[in-house]
Design a protein around this motif. Sequence first.
Motif, PDB file in Angstrom:
ATOM      1  N   VAL A 172       0.859  -1.189   0.000  1.00 61.39           N
ATOM      2  CA  VAL A 172       0.000   0.000   0.000  1.00 61.39           C
ATOM      3  C   VAL A 172       0.891   1.234   0.000  1.00 61.39           C
ATOM      4  O   VAL A 172       1.790   1.353   0.829  1.00 61.39           O
ATOM      5  CB  VAL A 172      -0.929   0.037   1.226  1.00 61.39           C
ATOM      6  CG1 VAL A 172      -1.745   1.324   1.246  1.00 61.39           C
ATOM      7  CG2 VAL A 172      -1.858  -1.175   1.228  1.00 61.39           C
ATOM      8  N   THR A 173       0.659   2.132  -0.942  1.00 62.09           N
ATOM      9  CA  THR A 173       1.420   3.378  -0.983  1.00 62.09           C
ATOM     10  C   THR A 173       0.513   4.540  -0.617  1.00 62.09           C
ATOM     11  O   THR A 173      -0.712   4.470  -0.759  1.00 62.09           O
ATOM     12  CB  THR A 173       2.019   3.632  -2.379  1.00 62.09           C
ATOM     13  OG1 THR A 173       0.949   3.719  -3.332  1.00 62.09           O
ATOM     14  CG2 THR A 173       2.970   2.520  -2.777  1.00 62.09           C
ATOM     15  N   GLY A 174       1.117   5.590  -0.134  1.00 60.39           N
ATOM     16  CA  GLY A 174       0.353   6.774   0.227  1.00 60.39           C
ATOM     17  C   GLY A 174       1.278   7.842   0.754  1.00 60.39           C
ATOM     18  O   GLY A 174       2.478   7.611   0.951  1.00 60.39           O
ATOM     19  N   LEU A 193      -0.019   5.054  11.344  1.00 60.12           N
ATOM     20  CA  LEU A 193       0.364   4.157  10.250  1.00 60.12           C
ATOM     21  C   LEU A 193      -0.035   2.714  10.556  1.00 60.12           C
ATOM     22  O   LEU A 193      -0.398   1.952   9.653  1.00 60.12           O
ATOM     23  CB  LEU A 193       1.872   4.245  10.003  1.00 60.12           C
ATOM     24  CG  LEU A 193       2.343   5.519   9.295  1.00 60.12           C
ATOM     25  CD1 LEU A 193       3.855   5.670   9.409  1.00 60.12           C
ATOM     26  CD2 LEU A 193       1.925   5.518   7.833  1.00 60.12           C
ATOM     27  N   ILE A 194       0.026   2.327  11.838  1.00 58.44           N
ATOM     28  CA  ILE A 194      -0.438   0.994  12.224  1.00 58.44           C
ATOM     29  C   ILE A 194      -1.923   0.844  11.918  1.00 58.44           C
ATOM     30  O   ILE A 194      -2.367  -0.179  11.379  1.00 58.44           O
ATOM     31  CB  ILE A 194      -0.147   0.749  13.717  1.00 58.44           C
ATOM     32  CG1 ILE A 194       1.360   0.592  13.937  1.00 58.44           C
ATOM     33  CG2 ILE A 194      -0.891  -0.482  14.226  1.00 58.44           C
ATOM     34  CD1 ILE A 194       1.781   0.534  15.393  1.00 58.44           C
ATOM     35  N   ASP A 195      -2.712   1.872  12.234  1.00 54.43           N
ATOM     36  CA  ASP A 195      -4.147   1.836  11.954  1.00 54.43           C
ATOM     37  C   ASP A 195      -4.419   1.747  10.454  1.00 54.43           C
ATOM     38  O   ASP A 195      -5.488   1.276  10.041  1.00 54.43           O
ATOM     39  CB  ASP A 195      -4.825   3.075  12.533  1.00 54.43           C
ATOM     40  CG  ASP A 195      -4.821   3.076  14.059  1.00 54.43           C
ATOM     41  OD1 ASP A 195      -4.648   1.996  14.658  1.00 54.43           O
ATOM     42  OD2 ASP A 195      -4.967   4.166  14.644  1.00 54.43           O
ATOM     43  N   ALA A 196      -3.472   2.211   9.645  1.00 53.26           N
ATOM     44  CA  ALA A 196      -3.631   2.163   8.194  1.00 53.26           C
ATOM     45  C   ALA A 196      -3.181   0.832   7.597  1.00 53.26           C
ATOM     46  O   ALA A 196      -3.243   0.659   6.380  1.00 53.26           O
ATOM     47  CB  ALA A 196      -2.854   3.307   7.546  1.00 53.26           C
ATOM     48  N   GLY A 197      -2.717  -0.103   8.441  1.00 48.89           N
ATOM     49  CA  GLY A 197      -2.384  -1.431   7.934  1.00 48.89           C
ATOM     50  C   GLY A 197      -0.954  -1.867   8.101  1.00 48.89           C
ATOM     51  O   GLY A 197      -0.602  -2.985   7.714  1.00 48.89           O
ATOM     52  N   VAL A 198      -0.085  -1.008   8.641  1.00 47.20           N
ATOM     53  CA  VAL A 198       1.309  -1.408   8.902  1.00 47.20           C
ATOM     54  C   VAL A 198       1.345  -2.073  10.279  1.00 47.20           C
ATOM     55  O   VAL A 198       1.532  -1.421  11.294  1.00 47.20           O
ATOM     56  CB  VAL A 198       2.263  -0.191   8.865  1.00 47.20           C
ATOM     57  CG1 VAL A 198       3.703  -0.645   9.080  1.00 47.20           C
ATOM     58  CG2 VAL A 198       2.148   0.545   7.534  1.00 47.20           C
ATOM     59  N   ALA A 282      -6.318   8.066   1.279  1.00 45.71           N
ATOM     60  CA  ALA A 282      -7.624   7.869   1.905  1.00 45.71           C
ATOM     61  C   ALA A 282      -8.330   6.639   1.329  1.00 45.71           C
ATOM     62  O   ALA A 282      -8.987   5.884   2.054  1.00 45.71           O
ATOM     63  CB  ALA A 282      -8.483   9.122   1.729  1.00 45.71           C
ATOM     64  N   ASN A 283      -8.203   6.414   0.013  1.00 45.68           N
ATOM     65  CA  ASN A 283      -8.781   5.218  -0.602  1.00 45.68           C
ATOM     66  C   ASN A 283      -8.131   3.947  -0.042  1.00 45.68           C
ATOM     67  O   ASN A 283      -8.815   2.957   0.234  1.00 45.68           O
ATOM     68  CB  ASN A 283      -8.612   5.260  -2.114  1.00 45.68           C
ATOM     69  CG  ASN A 283      -9.509   6.282  -2.789  1.00 45.68           C
ATOM     70  OD1 ASN A 283     -10.480   6.766  -2.183  1.00 45.68           O
ATOM     71  ND2 ASN A 283      -9.211   6.618  -4.029  1.00 45.68           N
ATOM     72  N   THR A 288      -8.327  -0.964   3.426  1.00 50.44           N
ATOM     73  CA  THR A 288      -7.881  -1.746   4.577  1.00 50.44           C
ATOM     74  C   THR A 288      -9.037  -2.004   5.535  1.00 50.44           C
ATOM     75  O   THR A 288      -9.211  -3.116   6.044  1.00 50.44           O
ATOM     76  CB  THR A 288      -6.753  -1.006   5.330  1.00 50.44           C
ATOM     77  OG1 THR A 288      -5.630  -0.850   4.460  1.00 50.44           O
ATOM     78  CG2 THR A 288      -6.321  -1.774   6.570  1.00 50.44           C
ATOM     79  N   GLU A 289      -9.860  -0.986   5.762  1.00 44.58           N
ATOM     80  CA  GLU A 289     -10.976  -1.121   6.697  1.00 44.58           C
ATOM     81  C   GLU A 289     -12.042  -2.073   6.162  1.00 44.58           C
ATOM     82  O   GLU A 289     -12.588  -2.893   6.916  1.00 44.58           O
ATOM     83  CB  GLU A 289     -11.575   0.257   6.975  1.00 44.58           C
ATOM     84  CG  GLU A 289     -12.422   0.334   8.216  1.00 44.58           C
ATOM     85  CD  GLU A 289     -11.614   0.231   9.495  1.00 44.58           C
ATOM     86  OE1 GLU A 289     -12.211  -0.038  10.546  1.00 44.58           O
ATOM     87  OE2 GLU A 289     -10.388   0.426   9.436  1.00 44.58           O
ATOM     88  N   VAL A 290     -12.332  -2.011   4.868  1.00 39.23           N
ATOM     89  CA  VAL A 290     -13.325  -2.912   4.279  1.00 39.23           C
ATOM     90  C   VAL A 290     -12.844  -4.355   4.359  1.00 39.23           C
ATOM     91  O   VAL A 290     -13.630  -5.281   4.636  1.00 39.23           O
ATOM     92  CB  VAL A 290     -13.638  -2.508   2.824  1.00 39.23           C
ATOM     93  CG1 VAL A 290     -14.432  -3.607   2.119  1.00 39.23           C
ATOM     94  CG2 VAL A 290     -14.417  -1.208   2.794  1.00 39.23           C
ATOM     95  N   GLU A 291     -11.557  -4.582   4.131  1.00 39.87           N
ATOM     96  CA  GLU A 291     -11.027  -5.944   4.211  1.00 39.87           C
ATOM     97  C   GLU A 291     -11.155  -6.521   5.614  1.00 39.87           C
ATOM     98  O   GLU A 291     -11.319  -7.712   5.795  1.00 39.87           O
ATOM     99  CB  GLU A 291      -9.567  -5.950   3.760  1.00 39.87           C
ATOM    100  CG  GLU A 291      -9.396  -5.726   2.264  1.00 39.87           C
ATOM    101  CD  GLU A 291      -7.956  -5.535   1.850  1.00 39.87           C
ATOM    102  OE1 GLU A 291      -7.097  -5.420   2.755  1.00 39.87           O
ATOM    103  OE2 GLU A 291      -7.683  -5.498   0.639  1.00 39.87           O
TER     104      GLU A 291
END
Length: 374
Positions: A172-174, A193-198, A282-283, A288-291
């Motif tokens: 995932v890039t951002g 960043l952890i909440d974003a999937g790291v 943001a996408n 990540t949240e939907v998964e």
Amino acid sequence: MTECMGGPDAYRAQIVRRPFPGEPSELVADLTVVAATWERKLNEISKASVTVPANPDCCDQLSLLANAFSTLMYELHIYRDPDGLVWAGRLLEVSQDPSLSSDVSTAELSAEGLLGWANSRVFAAPMPFVLGGPGQPSWVSTELTTIWVDWWEYLMSKDNPDIGVTVAPIGVTGSRSVTLSEAKLGWVVLKDLIDAGVWVTEYGRNLLVGDLTQIVPRLGTITEEWFSDPPETRITSDTQATLVYTTGGAGVLGSFGGAEPSSGLLLEATINDTTATDVASANARSQTEVELRGQALAFVEGTNGISPSAPINIQQLIPGARANIDLTARCIQVLEDMVLTEVSVSYSPSNDSTESLETVSVTFEPYGQEAEVI
């Protein structure tokens, strides 16, 4: 290492002077343990405590720790023999119960995991600005694990405790930024960043960062026979979402998902992530949240104590490890791929002091969209 959970031959602890730049660590005390609690946690800072004898043989060592400029000059290492080092962290407290007499026979050492160093480091101006290097206050379209590790290394470079880091990119890039006009605690920034999937977990004196499924071995299939007491099972749609909107920083709005294809059911939700400063970020956060929330969630709850006869070694219980949970001998049946999020261990002598007792409890939570409810 043993080939099953079993029980420990003994627990012991070491106090080690933490490494400083140009100065190696050194052993300060080697202590007998009469009781201990410790944990491994996914995406959180772990805790541990050990009770040790406070007799003439170790009082000098304990006094050294208690009278030091800071207990954080030292690390607590916990060993479960014959399996070796099971926990390492920074020493916080050395204490005795004041309600006891002056000849109290034990003392307690309390510590937190090495991720805790991010609670003693701050992002604040002025910061060095080196394109692509440690301390860069903003990144543009970059693998998120690269940002996490870069910022961690910047925080640690101020007073390096020499903690190992193993990384697996999450794909995932951002863009992310640290506002230099205000001081921000390092852990707060890294937790975004952890909440974003790291994902991150502590393991010994190392951090495992990113897609932990790539660097943490699977645990296989776990059945009811692995548990000392039958775990509880629960199915819930309380937090389920098939379309998630993310409100980011600077007025950014991102989204991912839609109606569930087979049923047509649409469940919308919103989250806030101010570190997502462009639509792509943001996408990605929404995806990540939907998964994580795309299916009804199954939980394995209760005490979840692992049986001593379970065919697994304690060193394999690393948060982030995935396992197929097969609990189908019940009314609410679960057959699901889940992730280990916490290991909690308690050790103490039995009442007659002839046998040591240990309880190893685990927590498993849903992982992505692999759930199958029977």
